[in-house]
Write a protein that holds these residues in place. Sequence first.
Motif, PDB file in Angstrom:
ATOM      1  N   VAL A 196       0.850  -1.192   0.000  1.00 51.34           N
ATOM      2  CA  VAL A 196       0.000   0.000   0.000  1.00 51.34           C
ATOM      3  C   VAL A 196       0.885   1.242   0.000  1.00 51.34           C
ATOM      4  O   VAL A 196       2.088   1.163   0.244  1.00 51.34           O
ATOM      5  N   LEU A 246      -3.374   5.766   7.205  1.00 48.79           N
ATOM      6  CA  LEU A 246      -4.750   5.569   7.655  1.00 48.79           C
ATOM      7  C   LEU A 246      -4.842   4.580   8.810  1.00 48.79           C
ATOM      8  O   LEU A 246      -5.865   4.530   9.502  1.00 48.79           O
ATOM      9  N   TYR A 301      -3.515  -6.016   5.022  1.00 41.48           N
ATOM     10  CA  TYR A 301      -3.816  -4.658   5.491  1.00 41.48           C
ATOM     11  C   TYR A 301      -5.146  -4.632   6.239  1.00 41.48           C
ATOM     12  O   TYR A 301      -5.274  -3.984   7.279  1.00 41.48           O
ATOM     13  N   SER A 358      -1.863   5.601   2.544  1.00 37.54           N
ATOM     14  CA  SER A 358      -2.775   4.525   2.944  1.00 37.54           C
ATOM     15  C   SER A 358      -2.322   3.896   4.254  1.00 37.54           C
ATOM     16  O   SER A 358      -3.145   3.599   5.136  1.00 37.54           O
TER      17      SER A 358
END
Length: 382
Positions: A35, A42, A91, A39
Amino acid sequence: MPLALIALAIGAFGIGTTEFVIVGLLPQVASDLGVSIPSAGLLVSGYALSVVVGAPLITAGGSRLPRKKLLVGLMALFILGNLLCAVADSYALLMVGRVVAALCHGAFFGVGAVVAAGLVAPDRRARAIALMFTGLTVANVLGVPMGTALGQAFGWRSTFWAVTALGIAGLVGIMALVPPQPASDGLLGELAVFRRPGVWLALGTTALGFGAVFASFTYIAPMMTEVAGFSPGAVTWLLVLFGAGLCVGNVLGGRAADRRLMPSLYAILAVLVVVLVAFVFTAQSQLLGAVTIALLGVAGFATVAPLQTRVLQQAEGAPALASAANIAAFNLGNAAGAWLGGAAIDAGLGYTAPNWVAALMAAGALAVALASGRRARAAVPA
């Protein structure tokens, strides 16, 4: 100070480590899970938003439980979340683990702050809260840098195994050292304080003020490696500097708040604005960038005890849920700051752009704090 404060600080150390350690591991996590850096950032926002939701809900749901039992249950939830992070192979699962671990965060610090304040005389409450939050500062001095180094050497999952062990240590400390605590006065009494405008102004100051810190701090690793030219291995030592600043700021903020709460808060937020604006330019230099990181830690964490004390002051009579809501406000600001900082990078404004975002948020916090102070003075009869 009572030994119970040490037990609360042990729990705070484990929770603080898991919250902040992901910042130093963002490049490794992003590369391993395929990622982007924003990202991966996040994962900070996801944790923070889970705190925002979990803090009031879990505190309200546990309002009938004795506070010690509630704290023990929260630490058990923390352990479960970090186990999920340690075994995550995607993830999505890592995000789930972060969310589960974060559910305990706001309620732990919210209830813990009430317990801490109740263990000492009124004129020492801010220092007692600061001592509990020392666990967070020590987490940044020791836990986060060591966790970052561990993750860089043995893979980021090893860091979460270590954090799981910290959670177990925190659980044992609370069970052994915290004396029996009564339950709160019930949900209706706790909810009633949210009719007070002063409580909402205090929460708004918290969200903007600490959100400013995270708008910058979340992207320290890429900022220092891509702009200042540090090696990835140097990030660990930069985080040590930041953590040392947190320790200094935590002590200064607690002592200042016990003397003159609102003037201290105004001054600290003004200094935070200046540091963040300066960071836009000092990030170009390794020496000046490192110094500014330490100053960001001082100014950023000097806000914590005054902000938490302000909410307890405004919610006098039924403080537990308001205290937890303030932890939610800290993390709402964290989520917004991390997201806005990442958006600035995605917009092509460069890795120093989050510092401009952060400075604007800190200025907003100062404006809200000034409005809160004016309102409180106007309410006092002449």
